[in-house]
Scaffold this motif. Structure first.
Motif, short mmCIF file in Angstrom:
data_model
loop_
_atom_site.label_atom_id
_atom_site.label_comp_id
_atom_site.label_asym_id
_atom_site.label_seq_id
_atom_site.Cartn_x
_atom_site.Cartn_y
_atom_site.Cartn_z
N ILE A 45 40.63 -35.13 23.21
CA ILE A 45 41.71 -34.28 22.73
C ILE A 45 41.82 -34.35 21.21
O ILE A 45 41.95 -33.33 20.55
CB ILE A 45 43.04 -34.68 23.39
CG1 ILE A 45 42.96 -34.37 24.89
CG2 ILE A 45 44.21 -33.94 22.75
CD1 ILE A 45 44.13 -34.87 25.69
N GLY A 46 41.73 -35.53 20.63
CA GLY A 46 41.79 -35.68 19.18
C GLY A 46 43.21 -35.60 18.66
O GLY A 46 44.14 -35.29 19.38
N LYS A 47 43.37 -35.91 17.39
CA LYS A 47 44.69 -35.86 16.77
C LYS A 47 45.19 -34.43 16.74
O LYS A 47 44.50 -33.53 16.27
CB LYS A 47 44.63 -36.42 15.35
CG LYS A 47 44.38 -37.90 15.30
CD LYS A 47 44.41 -38.40 13.88
CE LYS A 47 44.16 -39.89 13.86
NZ LYS A 47 44.16 -40.43 12.49
N GLN A 48 46.39 -34.24 17.27
CA GLN A 48 47.04 -32.93 17.35
C GLN A 48 46.16 -31.90 18.07
O GLN A 48 46.24 -30.71 17.81
CB GLN A 48 47.44 -32.43 15.97
CG GLN A 48 48.46 -33.31 15.30
CD GLN A 48 48.88 -32.78 13.96
OE1 GLN A 48 48.31 -31.85 13.42
NE2 GLN A 48 49.89 -33.42 13.39
N GLY A 49 45.27 -32.38 18.94
CA GLY A 49 44.44 -31.48 19.74
C GLY A 49 43.31 -30.81 18.99
O GLY A 49 42.71 -29.85 19.46
#
Length: 118
Positions: A45-49
C-alpha cells in the motif's frame, strides 16, 4: 496484465511466495485481486497509498495499451461482498468508527471555539 501485477508485488514484499493475483471478468472491465502476506500489506500500500496508486496507474496504462479496462483491488476485500475484513472498503456511513458521534441536525452548528454568539 496478471504477470505485471505479480512482478510489481513480488519486487517489493518480503515474502514473494505469498503473492497471489486472481482475475475476475466484470463484463466491460477486468478486476485483479492482489493478496499478500499480512506483514507485507504496508509495503504494497505504501505511505498514503502511493505504492498502491502507482501500481494501479501502471495497470491502467497496460490495459489501455491492450484496449481494455482494468481495476486493481488489494487485500482481502472484493467488490459487492461485505466480508468485514481488515481491509474492507465498505460503503457504510460508519467509516469513523463507533466513537465518532455525528448528528444529522444543526443542533450543534456554531458551538465551536471562536463562535461569538454573545
Amino acid at each position: 496484465m496478471k504477470e505485471l501485477i505479480e512482478y510489481m508485488a513480488r519486487a517489493i514484499v518480503d515474502n514473494p511466495d505469498a503473492v497471489v493475483v486472481s482475475e475476475e471478468d466484470a463484463g466491460d472491465h477486468l478486476i485483479y485481486h492482489l493478496k499478500v502476506a499480512d506483514e507485507d500489506m504496508g509495503r504494497v500500500i505504501g505511505k498514503q497509498g502511493r505504492i498502491a496508486n502507482a501500481m494501479r496507474t501502471l495497470l491502467k496504462v497496460a490495459a489501455i495499451r491492450q484496449g481494455a479496462r482494468a481495476i486493481l483491488e488489494i487485500g482481502e476485500e472484493t467488490r459487492g461482498e461485505d466480508r468485514g475484513g481488515r481491509y474492507d472498503r465498505g460503503d457504510d456511513d460508519d467509516r469513523h468508527g463507533d466513537d465518532f458521534d455525528r448528528t444529522d441536525d444543526d443542533e450543534h452548528a456554531g458551538d465551536g471555539p471562536g463562535d461569538n454568539d454573545d
